[in-house]
Design an enzyme around this catalytic site. Structure first.
Site, PDB file in Angstrom:
ATOM      1  CD1 TRP A  78      -2.288  -2.191   1.650  1.00 18.42           C
ATOM      2  CD2 TRP A  78      -3.078  -1.043  -0.108  1.00 18.42           C
ATOM      3  NE1 TRP A  78      -3.343  -2.891   1.125  1.00 18.42           N
ATOM      4  CE2 TRP A  78      -3.849  -2.211   0.051  1.00 18.42           C
ATOM      5  CE3 TRP A  78      -3.381  -0.181  -1.157  1.00 18.42           C
ATOM      6  CZ2 TRP A  78      -4.920  -2.529  -0.804  1.00 18.42           C
ATOM      7  CZ3 TRP A  78      -4.442  -0.502  -2.003  1.00 18.42           C
ATOM      8  CH2 TRP A  78      -5.190  -1.655  -1.819  1.00 18.42           C
ATOM      9  CG  ASP A 110      -3.235   4.031   4.196  1.00 15.98           C
ATOM     10  OD1 ASP A 110      -4.282   3.862   4.851  1.00 15.98           O
ATOM     11  OD2 ASP A 110      -3.010   3.439   3.117  1.00 15.98           O
ATOM     12  CE  LYS A 152      -9.165  -2.679   3.054  1.00 11.79           C
ATOM     13  NZ  LYS A 152      -7.940  -2.001   2.686  1.00 11.79           N
TER      14      LYS A 152
HETATM   15  C1  PLP Z   1      -7.468  -1.368   1.458  1.00 10.68           C
HETATM   16  C2  PLP Z   1      -6.418  -0.368   1.630  1.00 10.68           C
HETATM   17  C3  PLP Z   1      -6.310   0.745   0.775  1.00 10.68           C
HETATM   18  C4  PLP Z   1      -7.231   0.950  -0.410  1.00 10.68           C
HETATM   19  O1  PLP Z   1      -8.539   1.143  -0.024  1.00 10.68           O
HETATM   20  P1  PLP Z   1      -9.694   1.447  -1.078  1.00 10.68           P
HETATM   21  O2  PLP Z   1     -10.801   1.965  -0.234  1.00 10.68           O
HETATM   22  O3  PLP Z   1     -10.011   0.149  -1.754  1.00 10.68           O
HETATM   23  O4  PLP Z   1      -9.200   2.456  -2.040  1.00 10.68           O
HETATM   24  C5  PLP Z   1      -5.305   1.649   1.036  1.00 10.68           C
HETATM   25  N1  PLP Z   1      -4.459   1.490   2.058  1.00 10.68           N
HETATM   26  C6  PLP Z   1      -4.529   0.436   2.887  1.00 10.68           C
HETATM   27  C7  PLP Z   1      -3.569   0.317   4.019  1.00 10.68           C
HETATM   28  C8  PLP Z   1      -5.519  -0.511   2.716  1.00 10.68           C
HETATM   29  O5  PLP Z   1      -5.600  -1.566   3.539  1.00 10.68           O
END
Ligand code: PLP
Length: 360
Positions: A103, A173, A197
Site C-alpha cells: 500500500w 494511512d 477494513k
Molecule cells: C485497502 C487499503 C487501501 C485501499 O482502499 P480502497 O478503499 O479500496 O481504495 C489503502 N491502504 C490500505 C492500508 C488498505 O488496507
C-alpha cells in the site's frame, strides 16, 4: 454462530459487529419515525444532518481529535487519497515516503505523478517483513511531509513507533488499523483511512487533517480534489456516501460502549496473541513478519509449500472459515482479525489449524 453466519477473515470489506448489523436491520424500513430508510433520505434533511454530526462528534471523542483538526468524509476510498495528499500538501513539490509494503508502494507511485518523491527507507530487501529504522532519516529541509502506511494490510507489518520526522508533517494511512488502538492525533498532520477494513461499508475515506494544511490557493485543482471544498461544505459539497456515514456512526457508538480505543487495544492484543502463540509453537505453520513489527490486524502465515497452503485454505473453508487465502503478492494464508472479529473466532480457527497439523 447466529443467522448461519461464518467466521469471516476477509482483509476488506470485512466482518462487522453483529449488534451493529442488528440495529441497522431494525431501522431499515423506518429510521426512528422518519418514515423512510437512511438510504432513501435527503442528505440535506435535518435527520441526516444529525446522523453526520453525531458520527463526527463520536469519532472526535473516541480518538480525542483536537479542535484544530477537521474530520472529512470523502468518497473514492483510500486510493483517491494517494493522489489527493500530494496534490494538496506538496507546496514545495517534495515529499519523503517510507516503503513498507504494497500500500505504501501504491501511494509512492501516485505521488510521483505530482512531485518529487524521496523514498528515505524501505523494507523491500526482505519482501516487506519488517519496519525499517526511521529514527534518524535524511530529510531535506523543504520536504512537505513524511508519509507512512501505518499498518500494511497485505504484508502484515505495523508501526509501533512513529518515524522521527524532525519537525516535518507526518501523513499516515491507517486504513487497516483505524480505531484499533489509541492514537495521539497531534503527532500527525493528516490521518486517513478507507473504512471498509475496520469500520464500515466500502467507498468512504475518513480524513483527519490539521486546519493549517488546508490550502485556499489551489484554484487550478479540480474542485472535488481540494480538501478545502470538503472542509467548507461539512463533507457535503455533493451527495456524500450517506449510507456508509450512517453505518460508521453506529460503529463509533458501539466502540464507545465497549470502553473506547484503550479497551479495543487490550482486546486486539489478546486476540492476536492467541494466533501468534499458535504460530510460534507450530511445526507446520509460520508467521512471515519479524515479531517486533507484527500487525494486530492482518496476520500472514505460510507452511512453506504452495500446494499444502492451498490444501489448508480448502480445509478451513470446508470447516466454515472464510477468506483465509493470502494476497497473491505474498502467497500462503492471511487471517484478518479486525475489531469486529470475536476472540472465539480466532480460537476456533486455531483449533482447526491444529487439527490440520495433527493430520499432516
Ligand atoms: C485497502 C487499503 C487501501 C485501499 O482502499 P480502497 O478503499 O479500496 O481504495 C489503502 N491502504 C490500505 C492500508 C488498505 O488496507
Amino acid at each position: 454462530m447466529k443467522y448461519g453466519r461464518t467466521y469471516n477473515f476477509s482483509a476488506g470489506p470485512a466482518t462487522m459487529p453483529e449488534p451493529v448489523l442488528e440495529e441497522i436491520r431494525d431501522e431499515m424500513m423506518n429510521y426512528r419515525g422518519s418514515g423512510m430508510c437512511v438510504m432513501e433520505m435527503s442528505h440535506r434533511s435535518k435527520v441526516f444532518q444529525q446522523i453526520i454530526d453525531e458520527a463526527e462528534a463520536d469519532l472526535r471523542e473516541l480518538m480525542g481529535i483536537p479542535d484544530n483538526y477537521k474530520v472529512l468524509f470523502i468518497q473514492g476510498g483510500a486510493t483517491l487519497q494517494f493522489s489527493m495528499i500530494p496534490m494538496n500538501l506538496m507546496k514545495n513539490g517534495k515529499a519523503v515516503y517510507i516503503e513498507t509494503g504494497a500500500w505504501s508502494k501504491k501511494a509512492i507511485a501516485e505521488a510521483k505523478k505530482v512531485g518529487e518523491v524521496i523514498v528515505a527507507a524501505s523494507s523491500k530487501d526482505k519482501n516487506y517483513t519488517y519496519i525499517p529504522d526511521c529514527s534518524d532519516l535524511d530529510i531535506p529541509e523543504d520536504t512537505d511531509y513524511i508519509y507512512i502506511c501505518e499498518n500494511e494490510t497485505i504484508h502484515g507489518v505495523t508501526w509501533n513507533k512513529l518515524p522521527n520526522t524532525k519537525g516535518h508533517v507526518l501523513v499516515s494511512d491507517q486504513s487497516s488499523m483505524f480505531l484499533s488502538r489509541p492514537c495521539n492525533v497531534a503527532d500527525y498532520g493528516l490521518i486517513y483511512g478507507g473504512v471498509q477494513k475496520n469500520v464500515g461499508p466500502a467507498g468512504l475515506a475518513i480524513v483527519i487533517i490539521r486546519e493549517d494544511l488546508i490550502r485556499d490557493d489551489l484554484t487550478n485543482l479540480p474542485i472535488y480534489l481540494q480538501y478545502k471544498t470538503h472542509a467548507d461544505a461539512g463533507s457535503m459539497y455533493n451527495t456524500p456516501n450517506c449510507w456508509a456515514i450512517y453505518v460508521c456512526g453506529k460503529v463509533f457508538k458501539y466502540l464507545k460502549s465497549l470502553g473506547g480505543l484503550g479497551e479495543m487495544e487490550k482486546i486486539n492484543i489478546a486476540k492476536a496473541k492467541v494466533f501468534y502463540d499458535f504460530l510460534d509453537q507450530s511445526k507446520l505453520f509460520k508467521g512471515t513478519v519479524v515479531p517486533e513489527d507484527r500487525s494486530l490486524m492482518n496476520i500472514p502465515f505460510v507452511t512453506g509449500d504452495k500446494d499444502l497452503d492451498a490444501e489448508v485454505i480448502a480445509y478451513t473453508k470446508a470447516a466454515g472459515f472464510e477468506n483465509l487465502k493470502g494476497h497473491k503478492s505474498v502467497g500462503g494464508l492471511r487471517a484478518s482479525v479486525y475489531n469486529a472479529m470475536p476472540i472465539e473466532g480466532v480460537e476456533a480457527l486455531v483449533e482447526c489449524l491444529k487439527k490440520f497439523e495433527a493430520e499432516h
